[in-house]
Design a protein around this motif. Structure first.
Motif, PDB file in Angstrom:
ATOM      1  N   HIS A  78      11.467  -1.859  -3.796  1.00  0.00           N
ATOM      2  CA  HIS A  78      10.816  -0.742  -3.105  1.00  0.00           C
ATOM      3  C   HIS A  78      11.810   0.211  -2.433  1.00  0.00           C
ATOM      4  CE1 HIS A  78       7.181  -3.010  -3.838  1.00  0.00           C
ATOM      5  NE2 HIS A  78       7.710  -4.050  -3.218  1.00  0.00           N
ATOM      6  N   ARG A  79      13.094   0.010  -2.667  1.00  0.00           N
ATOM      7  CA  ARG A  79      14.091   0.789  -1.930  1.00  0.00           C
ATOM      8  C   ARG A  79      14.015   2.285  -2.203  1.00  0.00           C
ATOM      9  NH1 ARG A  79      18.320  -1.798  -5.544  1.00  0.00           N
ATOM     10  NH2 ARG A  79      18.135  -3.465  -4.045  1.00  0.00           N
ATOM     11  N   GLY A  80      13.465   2.685  -3.317  1.00  0.00           N
ATOM     12  CA  GLY A  80      13.354   4.106  -3.630  1.00  0.00           C
ATOM     13  C   GLY A  80      12.096   4.750  -3.071  1.00  0.00           C
ATOM     14  N   GLN A  81      11.275   3.978  -2.416  1.00  0.00           N
ATOM     15  CA  GLN A  81      10.022   4.496  -1.872  1.00  0.00           C
ATOM     16  C   GLN A  81      10.225   4.968  -0.435  1.00  0.00           C
ATOM     17  OE1 GLN A  81       6.747   1.840  -2.431  1.00  0.00           O
ATOM     18  NE2 GLN A  81       7.130   1.592  -4.623  1.00  0.00           N
ATOM     19  N   ARG A  86       8.091   0.468   2.328  1.00  0.00           N
ATOM     20  CA  ARG A  86       9.056  -0.613   2.084  1.00  0.00           C
ATOM     21  C   ARG A  86       8.782  -1.779   3.035  1.00  0.00           C
ATOM     22  NH1 ARG A  86      13.972   2.848   3.139  1.00  0.00           N
ATOM     23  NH2 ARG A  86      14.953   0.840   3.446  1.00  0.00           N
TER      24      ARG A  86
END
Length: 142
Positions: A78-81, A86
């Protein structure tokens, strides 16, 4: 057929147990909670498939799936959210550590399964769910 009193006591027992939930609340924004719940459901599906592969003697495939879906390779999905979506940053530190330990245990299981040693792989199976049990026994989202 169960007597009505038994059924009433069973319902009361369930209600009392729910009221005595002593797990630590780990509140997080709704998007993070939704992602965490979806990740847990996906992990459960992966665990089920891993068990089936082990039962079928497909140890290497079980290890590959464990690494891909549960291992260290699966961390940070989820790091790109957005921050509110996250789960990790919103967890209490000890809860977050349990999650990391679970990913590491899955990677260790994958390493063992890759050896195709049936006995060692079977012995390592419980390590796949230890962090799950500890976390779900210690924390709740609601």
């Amino acid at each position: 057929m169960k007597p009505p009193l038994f059924c009433a006591l069973l319902l009361l027992t369930g209600t009392l147990q729910a009221a005595e939930d002593t797990r630590q609340l780990a509140p997080m924004p709704r998007p993070a909670e939704a992602n965490l719940r979806a990740e847990m459901r996906a992990s459960l599906l992966a665990l089920n498939e891993i068990l089936g592969l082990v039962a079928a003697g497909k140890l290497k495939e079980a290890g590959e799936l464990a690494e891909k879906e549960l291992g260290v390779s699966a961390m940070g999905r989820h790091r790109g959210q957005p921050f509110d979506a996250r789960p990790g940053p919103h967890m209490p530190p000890a809860m977050h550590r349990i999650g990391i330990d679970g990913h590491q245990a899955a990677s260790e299981f994958a390493r063992i399964a890759a050896s195709a040693d049936r006995e060692k792989t079977l012995a390592a199976l419980p390590s796949l769910t230890t962090a799950c049990v500890v976390c779900h026994s210690s924390y709740r989202l609601r």
